[in-house]
Design a protein around this motif. Structure first.
Motif, PDB file in Angstrom:
ATOM      1  N   GLN A 208     -17.112  22.531  -6.912  1.00  0.00           N
ATOM      2  CA  GLN A 208     -17.547  23.548  -7.879  1.00  0.00           C
ATOM      3  C   GLN A 208     -17.620  22.997  -9.305  1.00  0.00           C
ATOM      4  O   GLN A 208     -17.016  23.556 -10.230  1.00  0.00           O
ATOM      5  N   PRO A 209     -18.354  21.912  -9.543  1.00  0.00           N
ATOM      6  CA  PRO A 209     -18.411  21.326 -10.888  1.00  0.00           C
ATOM      7  C   PRO A 209     -19.269  22.158 -11.839  1.00  0.00           C
ATOM      8  O   PRO A 209     -20.104  22.958 -11.406  1.00  0.00           O
ATOM      9  N   LYS A 210     -19.069  21.916 -13.138  1.00  0.00           N
ATOM     10  CA  LYS A 210     -19.894  22.583 -14.146  1.00  0.00           C
ATOM     11  C   LYS A 210     -21.240  21.865 -14.318  1.00  0.00           C
ATOM     12  O   LYS A 210     -22.220  22.479 -14.706  1.00  0.00           O
ATOM     13  N   ILE A 211     -21.229  20.556 -14.068  1.00  0.00           N
ATOM     14  CA  ILE A 211     -22.436  19.757 -14.278  1.00  0.00           C
ATOM     15  C   ILE A 211     -22.439  18.581 -13.302  1.00  0.00           C
ATOM     16  O   ILE A 211     -21.377  18.033 -12.992  1.00  0.00           O
ATOM     17  N   VAL A 212     -23.608  18.226 -12.787  1.00  0.00           N
ATOM     18  CA  VAL A 212     -23.740  17.082 -11.888  1.00  0.00           C
ATOM     19  C   VAL A 212     -24.831  16.159 -12.420  1.00  0.00           C
ATOM     20  O   VAL A 212     -25.784  16.601 -13.071  1.00  0.00           O
ATOM     21  N   ALA A 213     -24.672  14.863 -12.150  1.00  0.00           N
ATOM     22  CA  ALA A 213     -25.613  13.878 -12.686  1.00  0.00           C
ATOM     23  C   ALA A 213     -25.785  12.740 -11.700  1.00  0.00           C
ATOM     24  O   ALA A 213     -25.020  12.589 -10.739  1.00  0.00           O
ATOM     25  N   MET A 214     -26.784  11.922 -11.944  1.00  0.00           N
ATOM     26  CA  MET A 214     -27.062  10.763 -11.103  1.00  0.00           C
ATOM     27  C   MET A 214     -27.521   9.608 -11.982  1.00  0.00           C
ATOM     28  O   MET A 214     -28.316   9.789 -12.906  1.00  0.00           O
ATOM     29  N   SER A 215     -27.002   8.426 -11.692  1.00  0.00           N
ATOM     30  CA  SER A 215     -27.463   7.217 -12.380  1.00  0.00           C
ATOM     31  C   SER A 215     -27.929   6.210 -11.353  1.00  0.00           C
ATOM     32  O   SER A 215     -27.701   6.371 -10.155  1.00  0.00           O
ATOM     33  N   GLY A 216     -28.585   5.153 -11.839  1.00  0.00           N
ATOM     34  CA  GLY A 216     -29.048   4.114 -10.922  1.00  0.00           C
ATOM     35  C   GLY A 216     -30.313   3.444 -11.403  1.00  0.00           C
ATOM     36  O   GLY A 216     -30.609   3.428 -12.600  1.00  0.00           O
ATOM     37  N   ILE A 217     -31.069   2.905 -10.458  1.00  0.00           N
ATOM     38  CA  ILE A 217     -32.268   2.142 -10.773  1.00  0.00           C
ATOM     39  C   ILE A 217     -33.468   2.715 -10.026  1.00  0.00           C
ATOM     40  O   ILE A 217     -33.317   3.388  -9.003  1.00  0.00           O
ATOM     41  N   CYS A 218     -34.654   2.436 -10.549  1.00  0.00           N
ATOM     42  CA  CYS A 218     -35.873   2.972  -9.949  1.00  0.00           C
ATOM     43  C   CYS A 218     -37.048   2.042 -10.224  1.00  0.00           C
ATOM     44  O   CYS A 218     -36.933   1.058 -10.961  1.00  0.00           O
TER      45      CYS A 218
END
Length: 389
Positions: A208-218
């Motif tokens: 139940q997080p307030k915010i979610v994110a993703m990092s990485g390469i593309c």
């Protein structure tokens, strides 16, 4: 521990509060208790705030100006079931005999335990059991998803504090702290949309997080992005959806987007020279001299693309498409379809242009700058959320 007590009887309320304090004081936990003494106030609290435990009463006045109590159980249950608290531990303490309650099944279907409140004090045992279960639940302020272990490892080069790696319900999690807020960096079993959809949906519902994110390469799109640019997914879609007919593929992409307010914040930070300098600090790849943060359309698919012609075909789905990667659309959809409705954004660094000349020259720096960007933006957004709470 955040607790909501819905109760208008002062004597009963005091007994409940004393029981909570007695149980939690043994573990040195100081609870934060909110009190709702009428239906209108209870519905407002349930809809706006996430609690660890909700304690219901069935009969309440309509609002603060009313003195007549009525059975509000159906309205409360309905509001609870569609709110961000739908997975919160809950108990209803009633002075009525359980066998005489007509809509008892509604409570059972919503996961709310109904207990008779009487002088025999059995209700205290039931309440203490709920308190124990609620206190053991793992919740966090934010989640970060990385498809590769190298992308997660890049957080060693950021200002966050990394903790232990844990197996939580079969998920590969690592503890992380950003400016006093706690979360997890989670790596799925493998790359691609399916693995990310499963792990992100499971994690969002559990933590139940307030915010979610993703990092990485593309991969970047020639003419729309350059090596080591950071692309934040303003709009994401899966390029593989559609229909094969008479040997041709008819595309039918479905879109997921950033929230408008978050988009404005990210656009403003993308123009900040101090932010750019922070990202490339102590990195010496020549491409970093001209790097940009682009808030732009980005497409997702489960296949690795090393074909310039295929990149052109995918790019036809949106003329401003700046990047191609393998997971972000799933994360955006998981967040959008969750009742907890966390903020969501993803940022990936361009390390190739989708052609046959793929190599590893930019991958390490790409992982680092995207991790630094996510850390910095999470810090700003978490601070903003705290100020508004």
């Amino acid at each position: 521990m955040n607790i909501l007590i819905i109760e208008d009887n002062h004597q009963k309320l005091q007994s409940i509060k004393e029981t909570i304090t007695e149980e939690l004081s043994e573990r040195s936990i100081t609870p934060s208790i909110s009190i709702a003494s009428d239906l209108a106030q209870a519905k407002r609290y349930i809809c706006t705030t996430l609690y660890d435990l909700v304690i219901f009463d069935m009969f309440l006045p309509e609002n603060s100006s009313s003195t007549n109590e009525r059975d509000c159980s159906s309205e409360l249950i309905q509001e609870f079931s569609i709110s961000k608290n739908y997975q919160t531990e809950a108990i209803a303490l009633t002075q009525f005999v359980i066998s005489e309650i007509e809509d008892i099944q509604l409570f059972n279907l919503s996961g709310i335990t109904v207990v008779h409140y009487a002088e025999d004090l059995n209700w205290k045992l039931a309440l203490k059991q709920k308190i124990n279960r609620a206190s053991q639940k793992v919740r966090c302020d934010f989640l970060i998803f990385c498809a590769l272990s190298s992308e997660r490892g890049a957080y060693q080069e950021t200002n966050c504090t990394l903790g232990n790696k844990k197996n939580i319900y079969g998920m590969n999690c690592q503890e992380v702290e950003i400016d006093g807020s706690r979360g997890f960096i989670i790596t799925p079993r493998g790359m691609g949309l399916v693995n990310m959809a499963i792990i992100s949906s499971k994690a969002i519902e559990l933590f139940q997080p307030k915010i979610v994110a993703m990092s990485g390469i593309c991969a970047g799109v020639q003419g729309e992005s350059n090596f080591l640019d950071i692309i934040v997914g303003k709009t994401c879609w899966e390029y593989q959806t559609g229909k094969w007919k008479d040997g041709n593929f008819e595309q039918e992409p479905y879109y997921a987007e950033l929230s408008r307010s978050l988009q404005v914040d990210l656009e403003q930070s993308s123009e900040d020279l101090e932010t750019i300098n922070h990202l490339r600090n102590n990195l010496y790849n020549s491409a970093l001299k001209s790097m940009k943060i682009r808030i732009a359309p980005l497409s997702s698919g489960s296949a690795v693309i090393a074909d310039s012609e295929m990149m052109k075909k995918i790019g036809m789905q949106h003329r401003k498409m700046a990047g191609l990667e393998m997971e972000m659309y799933s994360l955006y959809e998981s967040a959008a379809q969750s009742l907890s409705s966390p903020l969501v954004f993803g940022a990936k660094a361009v390390v190739d242009l989708g052609g046959v000349d793929k190599n590893d020259d930019y991958q390490e720096d790409g992982c680092i700058i995207s991790a630094r960007y996510i850390t910095l933006m999470l810090k700003e957004q978490l601070k903003k959320l705290k100020n508004h709470s």
